[in-house]
Scaffold this motif. Structure first.
Motif, PDB file in Angstrom:
ATOM      1  N   SER A 128      43.612  29.199  37.266  1.00  0.00           N
ATOM      2  CA  SER A 128      44.514  29.486  38.369  1.00  0.00           C
ATOM      3  C   SER A 128      43.718  29.872  39.612  1.00  0.00           C
ATOM      4  O   SER A 128      42.677  30.519  39.524  1.00  0.00           O
ATOM      5  CB  SER A 128      45.462  30.622  37.999  1.00  0.00           C
ATOM      6  OG  SER A 128      46.281  30.263  36.912  1.00  0.00           O
ATOM      7  N   ILE A 129      44.227  29.442  40.754  1.00  0.00           N
ATOM      8  CA  ILE A 129      43.554  29.735  42.026  1.00  0.00           C
ATOM      9  C   ILE A 129      44.597  30.142  43.054  1.00  0.00           C
ATOM     10  O   ILE A 129      45.796  29.963  42.860  1.00  0.00           O
ATOM     11  CB  ILE A 129      42.749  28.522  42.553  1.00  0.00           C
ATOM     12  CG1 ILE A 129      43.649  27.277  42.730  1.00  0.00           C
ATOM     13  CG2 ILE A 129      41.597  28.202  41.629  1.00  0.00           C
ATOM     14  CD1 ILE A 129      44.208  27.087  44.103  1.00  0.00           C
ATOM     15  N   LYS A 130      44.111  30.710  44.152  1.00  0.00           N
ATOM     16  CA  LYS A 130      44.981  31.001  45.288  1.00  0.00           C
ATOM     17  C   LYS A 130      44.230  30.683  46.565  1.00  0.00           C
ATOM     18  O   LYS A 130      43.025  30.900  46.656  1.00  0.00           O
ATOM     19  CB  LYS A 130      45.441  32.457  45.278  1.00  0.00           C
ATOM     20  CG  LYS A 130      46.329  32.811  46.468  1.00  0.00           C
ATOM     21  CD  LYS A 130      47.239  33.979  46.184  1.00  0.00           C
ATOM     22  CE  LYS A 130      48.397  33.557  45.302  1.00  0.00           C
ATOM     23  NZ  LYS A 130      49.505  34.527  45.289  1.00  0.00           N
ATOM     24  N   PRO A 178      39.747  30.098  52.232  1.00  0.00           N
ATOM     25  CA  PRO A 178      39.063  30.415  50.970  1.00  0.00           C
ATOM     26  C   PRO A 178      39.936  30.081  49.769  1.00  0.00           C
ATOM     27  O   PRO A 178      41.150  30.334  49.773  1.00  0.00           O
ATOM     28  CB  PRO A 178      38.836  31.926  51.076  1.00  0.00           C
ATOM     29  CG  PRO A 178      39.950  32.421  51.955  1.00  0.00           C
ATOM     30  CD  PRO A 178      40.205  31.309  52.939  1.00  0.00           C
ATOM     31  N   VAL A 179      39.325  29.504  48.759  1.00  0.00           N
ATOM     32  CA  VAL A 179      39.977  29.271  47.471  1.00  0.00           C
ATOM     33  C   VAL A 179      39.456  30.352  46.533  1.00  0.00           C
ATOM     34  O   VAL A 179      38.246  30.447  46.293  1.00  0.00           O
ATOM     35  CB  VAL A 179      39.657  27.872  46.921  1.00  0.00           C
ATOM     36  CG1 VAL A 179      40.374  27.639  45.601  1.00  0.00           C
ATOM     37  CG2 VAL A 179      40.045  26.796  47.931  1.00  0.00           C
ATOM     38  N   LEU A 180      40.362  31.173  46.010  1.00  0.00           N
ATOM     39  CA  LEU A 180      39.979  32.368  45.264  1.00  0.00           C
ATOM     40  C   LEU A 180      40.284  32.228  43.781  1.00  0.00           C
ATOM     41  O   LEU A 180      41.258  31.586  43.385  1.00  0.00           O
ATOM     42  CB  LEU A 180      40.711  33.589  45.816  1.00  0.00           C
ATOM     43  CG  LEU A 180      40.637  33.805  47.332  1.00  0.00           C
ATOM     44  CD1 LEU A 180      41.504  34.986  47.738  1.00  0.00           C
ATOM     45  CD2 LEU A 180      39.205  34.010  47.779  1.00  0.00           C
ATOM     46  N   ASN A 181      39.443  32.880  42.969  1.00  0.00           N
ATOM     47  CA  ASN A 181      39.718  32.948  41.541  1.00  0.00           C
ATOM     48  C   ASN A 181      40.549  34.199  41.244  1.00  0.00           C
ATOM     49  O   ASN A 181      40.962  34.933  42.148  1.00  0.00           O
ATOM     50  CB  ASN A 181      38.416  32.920  40.727  1.00  0.00           C
ATOM     51  CG  ASN A 181      37.515  34.116  41.040  1.00  0.00           C
ATOM     52  OD1 ASN A 181      37.941  35.103  41.661  1.00  0.00           O
ATOM     53  ND2 ASN A 181      36.268  34.042  40.624  1.00  0.00           N
ATOM     54  N   GLN A 182      40.810  34.474  39.990  1.00  0.00           N
ATOM     55  CA  GLN A 182      41.683  35.591  39.636  1.00  0.00           C
ATOM     56  C   GLN A 182      41.079  36.940  39.990  1.00  0.00           C
ATOM     57  O   GLN A 182      41.799  37.933  40.116  1.00  0.00           O
ATOM     58  CB  GLN A 182      42.006  35.557  38.147  1.00  0.00           C
ATOM     59  CG  GLN A 182      40.804  35.760  37.242  1.00  0.00           C
ATOM     60  CD  GLN A 182      41.223  35.874  35.790  1.00  0.00           C
ATOM     61  OE1 GLN A 182      42.411  35.862  35.490  1.00  0.00           O
ATOM     62  NE2 GLN A 182      40.263  36.002  34.902  1.00  0.00           N
ATOM     63  N   ALA A 183      39.766  36.980  40.191  1.00  0.00           N
ATOM     64  CA  ALA A 183      39.122  38.234  40.567  1.00  0.00           C
ATOM     65  C   ALA A 183      39.093  38.437  42.083  1.00  0.00           C
ATOM     66  O   ALA A 183      38.546  39.432  42.567  1.00  0.00           O
ATOM     67  CB  ALA A 183      37.692  38.268  40.013  1.00  0.00           C
TER      68      ALA A 183
END
Length: 532
Positions: A128-130, A178-183
């Motif tokens: 999953s990404i945001k 920015p494409v972010l990971n769960q952290a």
């Protein structure tokens, strides 16, 4: 017929993957994420997104996509405190679609929080990404942040540093976000949608991503549906990051070299901003008049703009400096095809074949030119050479079918078009040609289905609308046929065949009305033929 483009080798950083398991992402915007995004505005032309990355003292560094920045330095950075900053320096990466914009916040260190950079090697399919950024529709005086959730769908090495794709709701203005990971760590920089990536791969002579064949060809960047976007892994940035100068450099924002202007031209070309692309290529050629690559790219763009005579002139200039350029000879032949100079086109193709006999696209172009000169057997032989070299080459099968249609071998033509579609399901021209072959075989309902698929792939395809009208006319549906002809004419006002067929339909409708008035019959039209 399609044209082919010059191959440009790109420096790509190979990225490997570990198989770490990810949990579902659950961001609370502004709480779980340490880091600030920036709105990049450039006049009335729209906006993009950037984000702060670690920088030296007394400098703020914003990372974004290279193609998001205009060639001039006329852009503003708007930060979360509603301050507007002018860039002091823009550094465009030469081999990746990345750029770093720096500005000096005054005498102090940068007051804005930089994002934490993650490790792309830990990313896996399905993670999953945001994406955090700003919608292009947002008021230029108000910061309206957006967040899009999605999941990783592919990891590949593609030109310009692209290496990761993900499916999210569509939204403009998120380029450079920015494409972010769960952290909450940055794993990529959001760049282009899948259609632009396909154009990029075509431009660079690379293989398009596998997803393209299954992607929704009608997805639009304003659509509410989910779309596939691609990003540049953050490890690419970390491996290639320039040393950010601690001194702001005024007047350094505009490209200086021919190579930089070529990159600008290509970025605009891929984004379908064609006039801006032409200016980029012209600037490159102004600096370096013998820059063969710029002549080739400009020629390809002119081909796409249907400015065929200008394209020929560009390829002539390229050949002046590089007489053995197979691409210049091949695309020159294609441009000559379009202005009906078929003998010259064949001569150009033959020179290209002498230099590179195993190029299927050259044999395919030659096939078309021979067919236009009614040298049908030679044309079929040329297409079959292309197919022997590359059996899955859709355009060769499509052109072979075109020639077979011309000699009324409709069954064989249909098989060729079906092969073309098998190898390239989104080939609108092959679908339209399949419709024509079915029409000749009097399989009119099937022909309409083929034309409909061509129109679905390419809604402004006048010839497909015209063919659809013909099939409907054959099925005694004159009113529906008339609507199809009208659509074809609206797309191509001087389309004489469609104008003639429209006249035939109107005449048939009038005869039908006259018969009804005279005999009191139920309206019915029997059509024996129509004007092609």
């Amino acid at each position: 017929m399609k044209f082919w483009r010059w191959f440009v080798a790109s420096s790509l950083l190979a990225v490997s993957l570990n198989s770490c398991r990810s949990e579902l992402l659950n961001f609370q915007l502004g709480k779980s994420v340490d880091g600030e995004v920036v709105k990049i505005s450039y006049g009335d032309k729209g906006n993009a997104t950037g984000f702060f990355v670690p920088a030296p003292d007394q400098v703020c560094s914003v990372l974004t996509a290279r193609h998001a920045l205009p060639a001039s330095g006329k852009l503003k950075l708007q930060t979360s405190d509603n301050k507007l900053w002018e860039p002091a320096n823009i550094q465009r990466f030469p081999n990746q679609d990345l750029a770093v914009v720096t500005f000096k916040p005054g005498e102090s260190n940068c007051p804005y929080q930089a994002f934490r950079l993650g490790n792309f090697e830990q990313v896996k399919l399905g993670d999953s990404i945001k994406i955090l950024g700003f919608s292009q529709s947002a008021d230029s005086n108000q910061l309206a942040s957006q967040s899009l959730s999605g999941a990783v769908t592919a990891i590949e090495n593609l030109p310009d540093g692209y290496g990761i794709s993900y499916k999210t709701p569509a939204n403009k203005g998120m380029v450079g976000a920015p494409v972010l990971n769960q952290a909450g760590e940055v794993i990529a920089v959001n760049g282009r949608n899948i259609r632009e990536i396909a154009r990029l791969a075509e431009l660079k002579g690379a293989v398009p991503p596998q997803q393209l064949s299954t992607a929704n060809s009608n997805q639009g960047s304003n659509s509410a549906v989910e779309v596939v976007n691609w990003g540049i892994p953050i490890n690419i940035y970390m491996a290639n990051a320039p040393i950010i100068p601690t001194e702001a450099v005024a007047n350094s924002t505009a490209p200086k070299s021919a190579a930089e202007w070529l990159k600008i031209g290509n970025d605009f070309y891929i984004s379908q901003q064609y006039e801006a692309a032409l200016k980029g290529y012209d600037q490159a050629l102004k600096i370096e008049p013998k820059y063969v690559l710029a002549w080739l790219y400009k020629g390809s763009l002119l081909l796409e703009l249907k400015r065929y005579q200008e394209a020929v002139s560009n390829y002539d200039r390229a050949l002046q400096f590089k007489p053995d350029s197979t691409v210049a000879l091949s695309n020159r032949g294609l441009a000559l095809d379009h202005i009906q100079k078929y003998e010259e086109a064949i001569a150009s193709f033959d020179k290209a074949i002498k230099l590179q006999p195993n190029a299927p696209e050259v044999w395919t172009g030659r096939c078309y030119a021979l067919a236009k000169l009614q040298k049908y057997q030679d044309a079929i032989a040329s297409c079959e050479v292309a197919i022997k070299i590359q059996p899955e080459y859709s355009d060769a099968w499509n052109n072979r079918g075109y020639v077979l249609n011309q000699v009324q071998q409709y069954d064989q033509a249909l098989l060729s078009f079906e092969k073309a579609i098998e190898f390239e399901p989104n080939n609108a021209e092959a679908w339209a040609n399949k419709g024509l072959a079915l029409d000749h075989l009097q399989q009119n309902a099937e022909a309409i289905a083929a034309y409909d698929q061509a129109i679905k792939l390419q809604p402004n395809y006048a010839q497909a609308w015209y063919g659809r009208g013909n099939a409907l006319f054959s099925l005694n549906k004159p009113k529906d046929a008339l609507a199809a002809y009208n659509k074809a004419i609206s797309l191509k006002p001087n389309y004489q065949q469609a104008l003639n067929s429209k006249s035939a339909v109107l005449a048939a409708l009038q005869r039908n009305q006259d018969n009804v008035a005279a005999e009191g019959q139920t309206p019915h039209v029997k059509v024996d033929n129509y004007n092609n």
